[in-house]
Design a protein around this motif. Structure first.
Motif, PDB file in Angstrom:
ATOM      1  N   VAL A  23       2.270  57.953  38.918  1.00 59.63           N
ATOM      2  CA  VAL A  23       1.428  58.147  40.096  1.00 59.63           C
ATOM      3  C   VAL A  23       1.020  56.804  40.688  1.00 59.63           C
ATOM      4  O   VAL A  23       1.047  56.608  41.907  1.00 59.63           O
ATOM      5  N   CYS A  92      -8.695  53.681  34.046  1.00 60.23           N
ATOM      6  CA  CYS A  92      -9.073  54.033  35.419  1.00 60.23           C
ATOM      7  C   CYS A  92      -8.774  55.528  35.652  1.00 60.23           C
ATOM      8  O   CYS A  92      -9.612  56.266  36.187  1.00 60.23           O
ATOM      9  N   CYS A  93      -7.595  55.976  35.208  1.00 63.98           N
ATOM     10  CA  CYS A  93      -7.214  57.385  35.361  1.00 63.98           C
ATOM     11  C   CYS A  93      -8.142  58.270  34.534  1.00 63.98           C
ATOM     12  O   CYS A  93      -8.570  59.340  34.986  1.00 63.98           O
ATOM     13  N   ALA A  96     -11.488  58.640  36.181  1.00 64.84           N
ATOM     14  CA  ALA A  96     -11.394  59.495  37.368  1.00 64.84           C
ATOM     15  C   ALA A  96     -11.336  60.969  36.946  1.00 64.84           C
ATOM     16  O   ALA A  96     -11.964  61.833  37.577  1.00 64.84           O
ATOM     17  N   GLU A 143      -5.774  65.720  43.738  1.00 70.70           N
ATOM     18  CA  GLU A 143      -6.565  64.502  43.965  1.00 70.70           C
ATOM     19  C   GLU A 143      -6.059  63.305  43.160  1.00 70.70           C
ATOM     20  O   GLU A 143      -5.975  62.198  43.679  1.00 70.70           O
ATOM     21  N   LEU A 144      -5.716  63.522  41.902  1.00 71.34           N
ATOM     22  CA  LEU A 144      -5.358  62.380  41.049  1.00 71.34           C
ATOM     23  C   LEU A 144      -3.849  62.212  40.907  1.00 71.34           C
ATOM     24  O   LEU A 144      -3.379  61.179  40.428  1.00 71.34           O
TER      25      LEU A 144
ATOM     26  N   GLU B  48      -7.169  58.653  49.631  1.00 70.59           N
ATOM     27  CA  GLU B  48      -6.530  59.219  48.439  1.00 70.59           C
ATOM     28  C   GLU B  48      -7.110  58.561  47.195  1.00 70.59           C
ATOM     29  O   GLU B  48      -7.579  57.421  47.250  1.00 70.59           O
ATOM     30  N   LYS B  49      -7.097  59.336  46.100  1.00 66.76           N
ATOM     31  CA  LYS B  49      -7.657  58.820  44.842  1.00 66.76           C
ATOM     32  C   LYS B  49      -6.624  58.927  43.740  1.00 66.76           C
ATOM     33  O   LYS B  49      -6.959  59.152  42.580  1.00 66.76           O
ATOM     34  N   LEU B  50      -5.356  58.819  44.090  1.00 64.83           N
ATOM     35  CA  LEU B  50      -4.299  58.977  43.093  1.00 64.83           C
ATOM     36  C   LEU B  50      -4.515  58.019  41.936  1.00 64.83           C
ATOM     37  O   LEU B  50      -4.840  56.844  42.148  1.00 64.83           O
ATOM     38  N   ALA B  51      -4.318  58.525  40.722  1.00 62.87           N
ATOM     39  CA  ALA B  51      -4.513  57.744  39.491  1.00 62.87           C
ATOM     40  C   ALA B  51      -5.889  57.088  39.456  1.00 62.87           C
ATOM     41  O   ALA B  51      -6.076  56.048  38.837  1.00 62.87           O
ATOM     42  N   GLY B  52      -6.852  57.686  40.145  1.00 59.21           N
ATOM     43  CA  GLY B  52      -8.221  57.171  40.141  1.00 59.21           C
ATOM     44  C   GLY B  52      -8.397  55.931  41.005  1.00 59.21           C
ATOM     45  O   GLY B  52      -9.456  55.307  40.982  1.00 59.21           O
ATOM     46  N   ASN B  53      -7.351  55.558  41.749  1.00 61.87           N
ATOM     47  CA  ASN B  53      -7.396  54.336  42.561  1.00 61.87           C
ATOM     48  C   ASN B  53      -7.622  54.730  44.019  1.00 61.87           C
ATOM     49  O   ASN B  53      -6.767  55.353  44.638  1.00 61.87           O
ATOM     50  N   ARG B  54      -8.779  54.350  44.573  1.00 60.93           N
ATOM     51  CA  ARG B  54      -9.098  54.768  45.952  1.00 60.93           C
ATOM     52  C   ARG B  54      -8.360  53.918  46.971  1.00 60.93           C
ATOM     53  O   ARG B  54      -8.384  52.699  46.908  1.00 60.93           O
TER      54      ARG B  54
END
Lengths: 422, 87
Positions: A23, A92-93, A96, A143-144, B48-54
């Protein structure tokens, strides 16, 4: 299940490290999704950490397994793409994911970097709980960007076993009435709490499936596993019946043991080098103990042989609890000297357990006085807290090629990657 | 639009609520030539917040090398970097 009940969900990220990486790469413009080609996350072969940590489904089809050496994976699948691990990205993942789950419920238990338990708010009917699980699964994917498998049940054990039933991107239920049909046909090693040694023991008694275990006399199990803990046999029998009573722990489990291990980037063949590695591990373990205000009475050392990668260990219980780096090292050295059979060493580990608060230490007249060394520890800890972990290191590590502080995943050290407590 | 993911030098402005808007950027080509793009019109903004990265995504329109084009810009909040994502 026709009435409202407390619902527990187990959320498990599919091929976590690889998915996180995929991702992240797609977000940064990659045109190939590494989840869709034979690929794996593997440590560096140069430093001999070259084992497969996570693999893609196409790599799995070639027979690549988690935990095997990357050269083995390359033999099975010559075109496999190997990706180095990136722990800050995984954290980080992870953060989140936890943040997203906490939007749904305040009862979220972090179980590992890629697994969480959560209790659904209020009481739910079976159909409602499945809808709720799908909503979370869909939300995480949207979202993730990575997929999760969700297990739905009324306790943590069954929710965890449930999430294993169908992967990836799926919701599976394993409610108590479904245990006989869905869980009992599974091999006994699939049951949470049955490790390699326990499985071998059970196979010797013709216990091959979870159903076999459930039908075994609990007294026999208690006898078989008496060396593990007093009630391990009873616990396994209850698990086989889907019985588990613990609550969602939002603050993390109490620390039972603190330990670190490392793989050395060359074969250790002499005592002095092994002692130096033990010292670097003792530095890390000691620092973590003092940071947690804990000290322990049982000190252990594990030795991983280079050839067959078999690990053996040795431990000792001492009179009074310790948290002093030099004291830990002193005992580790003695344990190592007593246990080591002279073969080349691939890795070493140090742990301290039987922990208690360092505020109340029972002193022993028979033990050495470590007061002076403890003062040094306090000073070194303060310097490291202010200027970083490598701001002050022992002189014998300079030019040695060894890390002055060994063990840990790097980045956010001390993360509970594995635990045996539900 | 094709994925480019090229790093950019960007001039943008931020209002008092922290809402940012790209104004003009400079992009180095593979042959070391430089493309300058100004008068950017933001048509859509997403996050977007893919992989927790904004990341903030801006769907924009402007004249690039003499042609009117639609393109996507990305702003990575953690690193404060701008990218030409798609064009």
């Amino acid at each position: 299940m026709n009435r409202k009940e407390r619902i527990i969900l187990h959320i498990d990220v599919n091929s976590a490290f690889l998915s996180f990486e995929a991702v992240h790469r797609l977000q940064h413009g990659a045109t190939v999704d590494v989840r869709k080609i034979p690929s794996a996350v593997a440590g560096s072969q140069a430093t001999r950490h070259g084992i497969i940590l996570a693999k893609s489904l196409p790599a799995k089809a070639y027979g690549v397994k988690t935990g095997e050496a990357s050269w083995e994976a390359k033999q099975k699948c010559p075109g496999i793409v190997l990706i180095p691990p990136d722990y800050p990205l995984y954290m980080c993942c992870h953060r989140a994911l936890v943040r997203l789950l906490k939007d749904y419920s305040d009862k979220v238990q972090v179980f590992s970097i890629d697994e969480c338990f959560m209790e659904a708010p209020g009481m739910l009917m079976k159909e409602e709980s499945i809808r709720f699980a799908h909503r979370i699964r869909e939300h995480v994917r949207q979202e993730l960007g990575f997929t999760v498998s969700v297990g739905v049940s009324t306790n943590k054990l069954l929710a965890k076993m449930g999430s294993e039933l169908k992967k990836p991107d799926a919701v599976s239920t394993l409610f108590p009435p479904e245990v006989g049909k869905k869980m009992w046909p599974l091999p006994v090693e699939d049951l949470y709490g049955v490790g390699r040694a326990a499985a071998a023991k059970l196979h010797r008694y013709e216990i091959h499936t979870i159903g076999d275990l459930a039908e075994t006399d609990v007294k026999l199990l208690s006898y078989l596993f008496k060396s593990y803990s007093r009630d391990h046999g009873q616990m396994l029998w209850e698990y086989a019946h889907g019985v588990e009573r613990s609550d969602i722990m939002t603050s993390g489990p109490p620390t039972k043991s603190i330990g670190n291990s490392c793989t050395v980037h060359f074969d250790v063949e002499d005592r002095e080098t092994a002692h130096a590695v033990l010292l670097s591990l003792a530095e890390t373990v000691g620092m973590r103990l003092r940071l947690a205000n804990l000290c322990g009475r049982v000190i252990g050392v594990s030795i991983r042989k280079s050839g067959d990668l078999v690990t053996y260990s040795h431990q000792v219980k001492i009179q009074s609890s310790i948290d002093c780096t030099d004291a830990i090292y002193e005992y580790c050295r003695r344990l190592f000297d007593a246990a080591w059979k002279g073969e080349p060493i691939r890795g070493l580990g140090v742990w301290v357990n039987d922990l208690s608060s360092s505020g109340y230490i029972q002193l022993s007249a028979l033990e050495k006085d470590w007061d002076e060394k403890k003062k040094v520890d306090r000073t070194v800890d303060a310097i490291r807290a202010k200027y970083g972990p490598f701001s002050i290191v022992r002189g014998n590590f300079v030019q040695s090629g060894l890390a002055p502080l060994a063990g840990g995943a790097g980045g956010d050290a001390g993360f509970p990657v594995m635990t045996s407590i539900l | 639009m094709k994925i480019r993911m090229k790093r950019l030098k960007m001039i943008f402005w931020a209002d008092e609520n922290g809402r940012i808007t790209p104004i003009r950027f400079l992009m180095k080509q593979d042959d070391a030539s430089v493309i300058k793009v100004g008068s950017i019109r933001v048509m859509e903004r997403k996050e977007e917040k893919l992989a927790g990265n904004r990341m903030l995504i801006f769907v924009c329109q402007s004249v690039v090398a003499g042609q009117q084009k639609v393109f996507e810009l990305k702003y990575e909040i953690a690193t404060c970097r701008w990218f030409l994502y798609k064009m």
